[in-house]
Scaffold this active site. Sequence first.
Site, PDB file in Angstrom:
ATOM      1  N   CYS A  21       0.894  -1.225   0.105  1.00 13.43           N
ATOM      2  CA  CYS A  21       0.162   0.029  -0.123  1.00 13.43           C
ATOM      3  C   CYS A  21       0.931   1.169   0.026  1.00 13.43           C
ATOM      4  CB  CYS A  21      -0.791   0.149   1.306  1.00 13.43           C
ATOM      5  SG  CYS A  21       0.303   0.091   2.913  1.00 13.43           S
ATOM      6  N   HIS A  50       5.750  -4.942   8.634  1.00  9.60           N
ATOM      7  CA  HIS A  50       5.799  -6.450   9.047  1.00  9.60           C
ATOM      8  C   HIS A  50       5.800  -7.290   7.966  1.00  9.60           C
ATOM      9  CE1 HIS A  50       3.587  -5.408  13.302  1.00  9.60           C
ATOM     10  NE2 HIS A  50       4.842  -5.314  13.278  1.00  9.60           N
ATOM     11  N   CYS A 105       2.602   5.806   8.796  1.00 11.41           N
ATOM     12  CA  CYS A 105       1.519   6.082   7.572  1.00 11.41           C
ATOM     13  C   CYS A 105       0.663   7.303   7.844  1.00 11.41           C
ATOM     14  CB  CYS A 105       0.643   4.668   7.280  1.00 11.41           C
ATOM     15  SG  CYS A 105      -0.683   5.117   5.975  1.00 11.41           S
ATOM     16  N   GLU A 135       0.647  -0.722  16.210  1.00  9.37           N
ATOM     17  CA  GLU A 135       0.023   0.578  15.863  1.00  9.37           C
ATOM     18  C   GLU A 135      -0.913   1.051  17.013  1.00  9.37           C
ATOM     19  OE1 GLU A 135      -2.464   0.362  12.208  1.00  9.37           O
ATOM     20  OE2 GLU A 135      -3.870   1.602  13.183  1.00  9.37           O
ATOM     21  N   SER A 232       1.568  -9.705  10.359  1.00 14.80           N
ATOM     22  CA  SER A 232       0.883  -8.712   9.759  1.00 14.80           C
ATOM     23  C   SER A 232      -0.572  -8.969  10.252  1.00 14.80           C
ATOM     24  CB  SER A 232       1.293  -9.033   8.381  1.00 14.80           C
ATOM     25  OG  SER A 232       0.421  -8.216   7.504  1.00 14.80           O
ATOM     26  N   SER A 233      -0.985  -7.498  10.446  1.00 10.50           N
ATOM     27  CA  SER A 233      -2.508  -7.967  10.901  1.00 10.50           C
ATOM     28  C   SER A 233      -3.415  -7.788   9.575  1.00 10.50           C
ATOM     29  CB  SER A 233      -2.615  -6.603  11.803  1.00 10.50           C
ATOM     30  OG  SER A 233      -4.133  -6.479  11.918  1.00 10.50           O
TER      31      SER A 233
HETATM   32  S1  SF4 Z   1      -2.743   2.280   7.368  1.00  9.14           S
HETATM   33 FE1  SF4 Z   1      -1.313   0.545   7.164  1.00  9.14          FE
HETATM   34  S2  SF4 Z   1      -2.193  -0.666   5.724  1.00  9.14           S
HETATM   35 FE2  SF4 Z   1      -3.334   1.168   5.582  1.00  9.14          FE
HETATM   36  S3  SF4 Z   1      -2.177   2.295   3.694  1.00  9.14           S
HETATM   37 FE3  SF4 Z   1      -1.343   2.946   5.948  1.00  9.14          FE
HETATM   38  S4  SF4 Z   1       0.494   1.495   5.994  1.00  9.14           S
HETATM   39 FE4  SF4 Z   1      -1.079   0.875   4.391  1.00  9.14          FE
END
Ligand code: SF4
Length: 318
Positions: A21, A50, A105, A135, A232-233
């Site tokens: 992502c 992860h 992120c 997280e 990895s969730s």
């Molecule tokens: S919240 Fe996590 S899974 Fe979603 S875009 Fe950001 S890094 Fe990727």
Amino acid sequence: MSMSKQKPELDLYMISPRGFCAGVERAIQIVEQSLVKWGPPVYVRHEIVHNKFVVDTLRNKGVVFVKSLDECPDDRPVILSAHGVARSVIKKAQNRDMNFMDAICPLVSKVHVEILKNHREGLQNVMIGHAGHPETLGTLGQLSLGEIFLVETVEDVENLTPDDPDKIAYVTQTTLSIDDITPIIKALKNKFPNIKEPHKSDICYATTNRQEAVKKAAPFIEGLFVIGSPNSSNSKRLVEVGRNAGCSFSMLISGPEEMNLSLIRKFKTIGLTSGASAPEILVERCQEFLQKHFHIKFVSLETIKENVTFNLPKELRV
Ligand code: SF4
């Protein structure tokens, strides 16, 4: 008879969106660019994302992964993982005057902003998430104990006793399954009719899109393989989503070495996807492995095109 004719036939659904992502891409680029700018060693607190393959690749380039800032020297760059960290971690890095970069992120940051806003409005926060996940630790760590509560189940909601039942708000971890949190949100709304909701679901676009694609594919396949690491969730949720959507054999694999041939031979149709922290090269390796043993008919199942990107921090833009 040619070798290919002896191979059993297998329909392989290539499910997408899958894999990296925008948040994961950005976090990895932050590490890569830091290596270019400052040279090795670069320190990373917690696995940057992860995935064992990603972590091993970066380690070979000179990244040192640590659990705590206590393990980092003051004079080397330090990167904080995509999952986000508690405010105490940022403070510690600032107090030591470290050259640190937060690879959080932006969609996790959005949740942090949300809970701080709720807090300023005099609301207590409830986070729906998994205890112990980085997280969750980072999000809970934006506030002090007693200002934010973690709930994992409907039972946790029953035991929740905020100071004022009319002054609470909820947020969620970004990588949960939409179906899993629906009953928890329902329980929260039943117990606290005035609870404030996020404007837009905190479950991120990448989690949502990967789950939707698996749901679409599940009725057509007998086996689902999700490439991702066990911590990895979002990858683990994809396995559950596949199972719940009708593909009773749903399995998380780290790579082709975990694909069981005798089992796959029992299937006529399987699906392949990958979590948001798994690189496409692992998908390619699984494909190659399958092509060695089966006569593959590829079926592409794509539910949506993604075009999300996040900027790098200013100091690392090239
Ligand atoms: S919240 Fe996590 S899974 Fe979603 S875009 Fe950001 S890094 Fe990727």
